[in-house]
Design a protein around this motif. Sequence first.
Motif, PDB file in Angstrom:
ATOM      1  N   ARG A 162       0.840  -1.211   0.000  1.00 33.39           N
ATOM      2  CA  ARG A 162       0.000   0.000   0.000  1.00 33.39           C
ATOM      3  C   ARG A 162       0.872   1.257   0.000  1.00 33.39           C
ATOM      4  O   ARG A 162       0.598   2.203  -0.737  1.00 33.39           O
ATOM      5  CB  ARG A 162      -0.931   0.004   1.203  1.00 33.39           C
ATOM      6  CG  ARG A 162      -2.098  -0.905   1.051  1.00 33.39           C
ATOM      7  CD  ARG A 162      -3.073  -0.761   2.196  1.00 33.39           C
ATOM      8  NE  ARG A 162      -4.154  -1.718   2.048  1.00 33.39           N
ATOM      9  CZ  ARG A 162      -4.796  -2.260   3.049  1.00 33.39           C
ATOM     10  NH1 ARG A 162      -4.480  -1.945   4.291  1.00 33.39           N
ATOM     11  NH2 ARG A 162      -5.761  -3.121   2.836  1.00 33.39           N
TER      12      ARG A 162
ATOM     13  N   GLU B  60       1.021   4.082  -2.908  1.00 29.83           N
ATOM     14  CA  GLU B  60       0.755   5.495  -2.624  1.00 29.83           C
ATOM     15  C   GLU B  60       1.897   6.372  -3.122  1.00 29.83           C
ATOM     16  O   GLU B  60       1.672   7.422  -3.720  1.00 29.83           O
ATOM     17  CB  GLU B  60       0.542   5.707  -1.125  1.00 29.83           C
ATOM     18  CG  GLU B  60      -0.776   5.178  -0.614  1.00 29.83           C
ATOM     19  CD  GLU B  60      -0.887   5.230   0.900  1.00 29.83           C
ATOM     20  OE1 GLU B  60       0.060   5.692   1.574  1.00 29.83           O
ATOM     21  OE2 GLU B  60      -1.929   4.789   1.407  1.00 29.83           O
TER      22      GLU B  60
ATOM     23  N   ASP C  56       1.666   9.192  -5.994  1.00 31.12           N
ATOM     24  CA  ASP C  56       2.106  10.571  -5.760  1.00 31.12           C
ATOM     25  C   ASP C  56       3.129  11.007  -6.809  1.00 31.12           C
ATOM     26  O   ASP C  56       3.074  12.130  -7.318  1.00 31.12           O
ATOM     27  CB  ASP C  56       2.705  10.724  -4.363  1.00 31.12           C
ATOM     28  CG  ASP C  56       1.658  10.587  -3.262  1.00 31.12           C
ATOM     29  OD1 ASP C  56       0.453  10.693  -3.565  1.00 31.12           O
ATOM     30  OD2 ASP C  56       2.057  10.367  -2.098  1.00 31.12           O
TER      31      ASP C  56
END
Length: 74
Positions: free
Chosen positions: A47, A51, A55
């Motif tokens: 995860r 992420e 980004d």
Amino acid sequence: MEPQPGPGTGPNRHDVSVVTLICRAFGLSDASEITLEHIHRYVTERRRAEERTHDLRDRFRPSIPRQRAADDAA
């Protein structure tokens, strides 16, 4: 266990199960060594990596202006 879906869809794509990925990530010899802690840690790390990737993609994605339609106000 079902194969891990991934971005690879070309001819060089290899179906690898989540169990195999966990064993590789933690240096385990087989599925019998996997504990609940391994699973939680693997999911958490995946995860975080996703992420960060998201980004970075947002940061480096070129800003392409939308073309105006004929009826758009100037």
